[in-house]
Design a protein around this motif. Sequence first.
Motif, mmCIF file in Angstrom:
data_model
loop_
_atom_site.group_PDB
_atom_site.id
_atom_site.type_symbol
_atom_site.label_atom_id
_atom_site.label_comp_id
_atom_site.label_asym_id
_atom_site.label_seq_id
_atom_site.Cartn_x
_atom_site.Cartn_y
_atom_site.Cartn_z
ATOM 1 N N UNK A 72 0.321 -8.524 -2.943
ATOM 2 C CA UNK A 72 1.437 -8.330 -2.023
ATOM 3 C C UNK A 72 0.888 -8.127 -0.619
ATOM 4 N N UNK A 73 1.563 -8.734 0.345
ATOM 5 C CA UNK A 73 1.170 -8.597 1.748
ATOM 6 C C UNK A 73 2.334 -8.036 2.554
ATOM 7 N N UNK A 74 1.993 -7.538 3.721
ATOM 8 C CA UNK A 74 2.939 -6.921 4.662
ATOM 9 C C UNK A 74 3.634 -5.710 4.032
ATOM 10 N N UNK A 75 2.815 -4.872 3.404
ATOM 11 C CA UNK A 75 3.337 -3.653 2.784
ATOM 12 C C UNK A 75 3.537 -2.577 3.847
ATOM 13 N N UNK A 76 4.744 -2.118 3.970
ATOM 14 C CA UNK A 76 5.045 -1.017 4.878
ATOM 15 C C UNK A 76 4.658 0.295 4.203
ATOM 16 N N UNK A 77 3.974 1.152 4.946
ATOM 17 C CA UNK A 77 3.440 2.378 4.345
ATOM 18 C C UNK A 77 4.517 3.178 3.622
ATOM 19 N N UNK A 78 5.685 3.276 4.228
ATOM 20 C CA UNK A 78 6.756 4.070 3.612
ATOM 21 C C UNK A 78 7.313 3.423 2.343
ATOM 22 N N UNK A 79 7.083 2.108 2.169
ATOM 23 C CA UNK A 79 7.604 1.415 0.994
ATOM 24 C C UNK A 79 6.590 1.317 -0.129
ATOM 25 N N UNK B 73 -5.323 -11.506 1.557
ATOM 26 C CA UNK B 73 -5.400 -11.527 3.022
ATOM 27 C C UNK B 73 -4.046 -11.846 3.628
ATOM 28 N N UNK B 74 -3.797 -11.209 4.746
ATOM 29 C CA UNK B 74 -2.635 -11.531 5.577
ATOM 30 C C UNK B 74 -3.159 -11.757 6.988
ATOM 31 N N UNK B 75 -3.376 -13.029 7.319
ATOM 32 C CA UNK B 75 -3.909 -13.356 8.629
ATOM 33 C C UNK B 75 -2.846 -13.129 9.705
ATOM 34 N N UNK B 76 -3.271 -12.902 10.944
ATOM 35 C CA UNK B 76 -2.311 -12.632 12.025
ATOM 36 C C UNK B 76 -1.282 -13.743 12.181
ATOM 37 N N UNK C 233 -4.898 -1.511 0.267
ATOM 38 C CA UNK C 233 -5.797 -1.351 1.412
ATOM 39 C C UNK C 233 -5.027 -1.772 2.658
ATOM 40 N N UNK C 234 -4.699 -0.811 3.479
ATOM 41 C CA UNK C 234 -3.918 -1.127 4.669
ATOM 42 C C UNK C 234 -2.551 -1.673 4.293
ATOM 43 N N UNK C 235 -2.268 -2.895 4.719
ATOM 44 C CA UNK C 235 -0.956 -3.486 4.463
ATOM 45 C C UNK C 235 -0.971 -4.537 3.363
ATOM 46 N N UNK C 236 -2.069 -4.602 2.602
ATOM 47 C CA UNK C 236 -2.125 -5.536 1.478
ATOM 48 C C UNK C 236 -2.454 -4.762 0.205
ATOM 49 N N UNK C 237 -2.035 -5.303 -0.929
ATOM 50 C CA UNK C 237 -2.282 -4.621 -2.196
ATOM 51 C C UNK C 237 -2.493 -5.603 -3.324
ATOM 52 N N UNK C 238 -3.150 -5.139 -4.380
ATOM 53 C CA UNK C 238 -3.443 -5.969 -5.543
ATOM 54 C C UNK C 238 -3.091 -5.190 -6.805
ATOM 55 N N UNK C 239 -2.306 -5.812 -7.666
ATOM 56 C CA UNK C 239 -1.913 -5.226 -8.950
ATOM 57 C C UNK C 239 -2.445 -6.119 -10.070
ATOM 58 N N UNK D 125 -10.854 -16.154 -6.102
ATOM 59 C CA UNK D 125 -9.439 -16.467 -5.898
ATOM 60 C C UNK D 125 -8.996 -15.792 -4.604
ATOM 61 N N UNK D 126 -8.355 -16.550 -3.745
ATOM 62 C CA UNK D 126 -7.783 -16.004 -2.514
ATOM 63 C C UNK D 126 -6.273 -16.095 -2.605
ATOM 64 N N UNK D 127 -5.616 -14.955 -2.447
ATOM 65 C CA UNK D 127 -4.159 -14.875 -2.485
ATOM 66 C C UNK D 127 -3.680 -14.316 -1.152
ATOM 67 N N UNK D 128 -2.659 -14.930 -0.576
ATOM 68 C CA UNK D 128 -2.162 -14.308 0.643
ATOM 69 C C UNK D 128 -1.391 -15.216 1.565
#
Length: 346
Positions: free
Chosen positions: A158-165, A226-229, A183-189, A264-267
């Motif tokens: 998942x990318x663009x994870x808001x901290x509060x969410x 990864x979530x590139x700019x 990690x920051x705004x990205x996550x892996x499950x 594997x690259x996801x994002x």
Amino acid sequence: MAQQAYMADTDNGGPGPERRGARFRRLFSGWRGDRGVWRRGLVTAAVALALAAVMAAHAQIPNTIGNLGSLTETFLPWFGLLVPVLLLVALLRKSLTALIALVLPATVWCNLFGGLLFDKTGPGGDLMVATHNVNADNADPEGTARAVAASGADILALEELKASAVPTYEKALAPTYRHHAVVGTVGLWSKYPMGEVRAVDILLGWKRAMRATVTTPDGPVAVYVAHLPSVRVKLEAGFTARQRDKSADALGEAIADETLPRKILLGDLNGTMNDRSLNAVTSQMRSSQGAAGNGFGFSWPASFPMARIDQILVTGVEPRSSWTLPATGSDHLPLAARLTLHPDGS
């Protein structure tokens, strides 16, 4: 009063249903002996040749002015829509010159993208992965989490994870995935154990990329998220993507330095496989959609997808199928792929 049936003459002179070939010949019957068919439509022919040149030489379009080259490459598949438009103009103008010229852009487009028109999905695959930019402004993070978990993916990014969410996503995904890391705004499950989790520096000053080792039943796999700019299209500056390009180069270096053979690259890469600015990444990895997808697999924007800027890329892994998942509360569509892990990562 009885209705009169209109019939066309058959080849033997008798009445019969008008054949498709006869209709085709009738369409061009008025062109025979008309010398103007070669003189008319010169502008249409010139546009067709220019279109072919742009598509064939897109890599030569410079990025020095508004990143015009990358902008062209991002939406390059859509250039093909100009071919039927020009075809209609050529027919209305009764121009053989334009019709002949149109063969060139049609051929170039088919050479670039014709393979994506066919279904390349196949059976099998021992690992299912999925990725989704969930959108920081998503009004229904719980519903989004449930939707992507229902896909059956073994590994979910998942990318663009808001901290509060983040707690909402963690709670909703916990019944399906025993292992996860944010990690920051990205996550892996993952349904399989994860280790060696670390941030990947993509030169932003904050964390939008990560790497983890997932230990599958067929052995370890290096999984990058990864979530590139974001890129912007501005009237005064054109297609601005300088920071995205720097981050893509940094991500490419990190993947190239990876010691595990299966990667594997996801994002959300904010760019398509045609965009030259992503070469540091795309030159060393395969697109699951390009190798085993059905159609273009456009993922953004979700309301009317026009580009595949979300990616599932692999090395040492064989894509078996790739597809988009149903829309969620995000402005991106989720992507999924089934993969076969080679024993030696070759």
